[in-house]
Each structure stands twice: as C-alpha cells, then as structure tokens.
Design an enzyme around this catalytic site. Structure first.
Site, PDB file in Angstrom:
ATOM      1  N   HIS A 156      -5.533   8.779  17.141  1.00 12.27           N
ATOM      2  CA  HIS A 156      -6.534   9.063  16.101  1.00 12.27           C
ATOM      3  C   HIS A 156      -5.895   9.195  14.712  1.00 12.27           C
ATOM      4  CE1 HIS A 156      -9.239   9.984  19.468  1.00 12.27           C
ATOM      5  NE2 HIS A 156      -8.260  10.741  19.937  1.00 12.27           N
ATOM      6  N   SER A 277       2.304  -4.810  -9.704  1.00 11.64           N
ATOM      7  CA  SER A 277       1.006  -4.714 -10.367  1.00 11.64           C
ATOM      8  C   SER A 277       1.121  -5.253 -11.786  1.00 11.64           C
ATOM      9  CB  SER A 277       0.532  -3.261 -10.400  1.00 11.64           C
ATOM     10  OG  SER A 277      -0.539  -3.094 -11.301  1.00 11.64           O
ATOM     11  N   LYS A 283       4.297   0.073  -9.072  1.00 15.93           N
ATOM     12  CA  LYS A 283       3.738  -0.399  -7.808  1.00 15.93           C
ATOM     13  C   LYS A 283       4.641  -1.414  -7.113  1.00 15.93           C
ATOM     14  CE  LYS A 283       0.185   0.328  -6.289  1.00 15.93           C
ATOM     15  NZ  LYS A 283      -1.089  -0.306  -6.672  1.00 15.93           N
ATOM     16  N   GLU A 290      -1.031  -7.230   3.987  1.00 12.63           N
ATOM     17  CA  GLU A 290      -2.460  -7.203   3.683  1.00 12.63           C
ATOM     18  C   GLU A 290      -3.103  -8.575   3.875  1.00 12.63           C
ATOM     19  OE1 GLU A 290      -2.322  -3.553   0.406  1.00 12.63           O
ATOM     20  OE2 GLU A 290      -2.560  -5.627  -0.278  1.00 12.63           O
TER      21      GLU A 290
END
Length: 467
Positions: A156, A277, A283, A290
């Site tokens: 979980h 970024s 970043k 992704e």
C-alpha cells in the site's frame, strides 16, 4: 497506379478510393519478408517442375537485387504502388519481363500477406526476446551486487518489512522471465506456414507446402487454408505479451520515479537518461521512466484495436484485416524502444544504499519481527500484535525507532523483553532469518541468483530453431 489486378474492371479506381485502399505507406516495412517468402515460393515451384531451374535462378537473383537496392537506397518504395507485393512484383517484371510474371503462380495476395505478417511478427518476437534477455542480465547484476543492501519493502506504499535491493529487483526478474516464457509459447503456436493456402481454398498446382515451410524455418504448413489466410491469433497473442511487458516496465518505472523523488532519494538517474526544466534550474526529471509509463497505454491501444477489428470478421480474408499492421508495427517498435532505453537507464542508475537503509530503520519495518520475538517467548500472537502496536505508537509520539527504546521502556510495556531483543530486531537479523526459497535472506537469495544464472545460460531459440 501499379496494381496486380484490373482485368475484370472497366474503370480506373477513384484516386481517393485507391489511397484509402492502399497499404504501401506501412506494409513497406516487411519488404524483406515479402522477398524472402517469394524466394522460397519460386524455389518450391522449380522443385515441383512448375518453373524451370533457369526461371527460378533468374527470379531469385533479381529479387535479391531488388532487396539490396532497397536497403542501399538506390531503389525507393513509393506510393505509386498499392502495396509491397505489387512493388516487388512490378519491379521484378520490369527487369525480367514474362519470367517475372510467373512469380505469383499458385499464390494469392491473401496467403502472401499472411506469410509476410507472420514472418515479420516472428522476427519482432525474437528481437524483443533478445532485448528482454539483456534487461534480465542487467537486473541480475544489480541483484548479485546487493544481497546485503537493506531497504524497506512496501505494501500500500507503506513501509512493511525490511528486504534487500536484490530481493526487490528479483521480483522484476521474475516478471520479465515470464514475459520471455510467453514469447516462447507464442512462437511455438505461430511457427506454421500459411503460404499455399491461396485465396482461401488452396490451389490446383502441385505445391509442396512442407518444403516451403522448411525453407522459411517453420515447423510445417498450416492445416486449414481458410484459417491460414484469416488467422491473426498469433499477432493478438504477441500484442498481448507486449502489453504485459509494458505493464511490467510501467510498474518498474513508477517505482523509479518515486525512488528518484526528493522525499525518497533512493536512486540517482544518470544525466544521459534525465532532463532539466526550462524554468527551474534545480530540476532533474526522470523523463525516460515517465515516457515508458506513458507509452504503455499506446501499446494497450494497439491490442484493443486489433481485437476489435477481428471480432466481427467472417471467414475467410476480409479487407478489414489490413488494419492489423499500422498499430501493430507502432506497438512493436514502441516496446523494443522502451526495453532498450529502460535497460540503459537501469544499468547506469546509482542506488543510494544509505538512504535505503535509513528508510527501513525509520519505518518500523522490524515490528513484525518484534512481535515474533514475543511469540517465541510464550506470548500469544494476537496479544503480541497489540503490544507491538502500543510500542509503535509510543515511538511515533517521541519520534524514535523501536531500536532506540531502552530495555526499561520496553519492559514497562511488556516485561517479557530481554537484552536479546535488539539483536532479534536488527535489520540484518530481520532479513537474513528469512531463509525460505524466494525470501530476502542472503542465503536464499544466493540460491535464487544461481538459478537465474542457469536460466539465462539456456538458449531456447537454439533448440527451437533447429527443430
């Protein structure tokens, strides 16, 4: 418009209809398979006395010339042709005249395209299997190096029990191993040759279908000509296997994305597999992970599209089946690209072992072992469970771990505790006492790693391809 038909028609096909009907923009991908199938076909025709040996030699030589010229860029596959079959045959006839017109003897475009698609899918399956093996080898290297790298295991997305990085990686090894087994199973079912099925009812020419199948590396010919030209089960199965591969890659990517976050810092992705970024200079984004996660839906879509296309098609061949190609080709390319990039990302990734260990320490992952300690000392499990629950609450309120409690504090909650509790709930003990096969203990993991090495040393393709 270069077409292989027209004698029955008195009017030219409308250009829009022609464009809608044509498949050359995408079926050009299997020009190699089309030529390979044609070479086998004319070789068989000569064996059966349907063509002369000279005709066979001329056609085979010219087909190889066409293939080589396409590969070198000298000959371009253009939309002047309706499909790849008409491209190959038209160029053959241009070069050989009437001899070239004999190529299609005893063959239909229906069994020709069925063969081409099967050959192409078989090649893609074997290539995908090779890429999966490389991924498994990368995972196994990580497993071998991290049998003592302690980290939290989760349920979980909550810290549950301590495991090792080797154990966590081993779960993905099993997933991708099953993916390879699925590919093997599909290969066994699909490796039969539809060439010779004709349009749907075979042919009156004395073809030797067994010989053609042998030349093309198949186990034998398909046994029903209607099914031979209309079967796409093998492609549906392969796309299903591809979808499962992508699901596994997506799960793995999701974990890497989480582990790469500032909150976890379990991993650092190599600069070559990250981007920054345009506005936030700090970043470092896990773009490959992704994109793999995102492209999974694309592969699912190809599978669902083909299932939907095939669900209402009566026997035998129907033009709907031309829709088996574009999305399938895209899905196959997507899966191969994702596996290759993911493997590179994983191979160059750095694991922050200290962060992993600290996370396991701070997550009460040894609570189950603390309860087991009480059970070993005569406390009923349900009572032990409640006692440890109180201890966890006590620790949360004070911002400490169970290991940080003094023996007096532990005894105040349950007098059964003794000094040996600290050894019993150490991370190393919690992990290495789990010795059953498949568990994270070092001894168990080493046995599994040896078994996985033996598995990777096997070569199912060598056995299969020489049957």
């Amino acid at each position: 418009m270069a077409q292989l038909w027209g004698g029955r028609f008195t009017k030219e096909t409308d250009q829009l209809v022609y464009n809608f009907n044509a498949s050359i923009t995408f079926d050009r991908k299997f020009y190699k398979q089309d030529i390979e199938g044609s070479i086998a076909h004319v070789t068989m025709l000569a064996k059966q006395g349907i063509l002369t040996e000279q005709e066979r030699d001329d056609i085979v030589r010219t087909l190889k010339e066409i293939r080589d010229e396409v590969e070198s860029g000298k000959l371009e596959i253009t939309s002047e042709y309706e499909d790849i079959h008409s491209f190959v045959e038209a160029n053959l006839i241009d070069r050989l005249g009437d001899t070239g017109k004999k190529l299609h003897t005893g063959r239909s475009r229906n069994d020709q395209v069925a063969l081409d698609m099967r050959l192409y899918t078989r090649d893609e399956l074997l290539h995908t299997d090779d890429l999966l093996k490389e991924l498994l080898e990368t995972i196994l290297k990580i497993m071998e190096a991290n049998t003592e790298t302690i980290m939290p295991g989760f349920t979980h997305l909550q810290k549950a029990q301590p495991i090792t990085l080797a154990h966590h990686m081993g779960a993905y090894f099993e997933m991708f191993k099953r993916d390879r087994l699925r590919l093997h199973d599909i290969y066994e079912r699909m490796n039969y040759c539809p060439l010779g099925s004709g349009a749907l009812a075979g042919t009156t020419y004395p073809l030797d279908r067994e010989y053609t199948a042998e030349l093309l590396g198949f186990y034998g010919p398909t046994l029903n000509s209607m099914d031979g030209v209309s079967d796409r089960d093998y492609l549906i199965e392969f796309l299903s296997a591809c979808a499962t591969i992508m699901m596994h890659l997506s799960r793995f990517s999701e974990e890497i994305i989480i582990w790469n976050s500032n909150e976890y810092q379990f991993v650092e992705i190599d600069d070559a597999y990250s981007t920054g970024s345009s506005i936030m200079p700090q970043k470092k984004n896990p773009d490959i992970a992704e994109l793999v996660r995102g492209k999974t839906g694309r592969v699912y879509g190809a599978l669902m599209s083909l299932l939907t296309t095939m669900k209402g098609i009566p026997l035998a061949y129907n033009k709907d089946m031309q829709e088996d190609k574009e999305l399938s080709f895209d899905a196959m390319d997507t899966v191969k690209g994702c596996i290759a990039l993911f493997t590179g990302m994983l191979a160059t990734m750095k694991f922050n072992k200290g962060k992993m260990r600290l996370s396991a320490n701070n997550g009460f992952t040894n609570a189950t072992d603390a309860a087991d300690y009480l059970v070993k000392h005569g406390v009923p499990f349900r009572d032990a469970h409640g006692i440890i629950g109180k201890i966890v609450l006590y620790c949360i309120e004070r911002g400490i771990a169970i290991d940080d409690m003094s023996l007096d504090e532990l005894k105040a909650i349950c007098p059964v505790f003794e000094e040996d509790i600290y050894e019993e709930i150490s991370m190393e003990t919690c992990v290495n006492n789990r010795l059953t096969i498949g568990a994270p203990g070092k001894a168990a993991m080493e046995k599994v790693i040896e078994a996985e090495k033996a598995y990777l040393a096997e070569d199912w393709k060598k056995e299969t391809l020489t049957r």
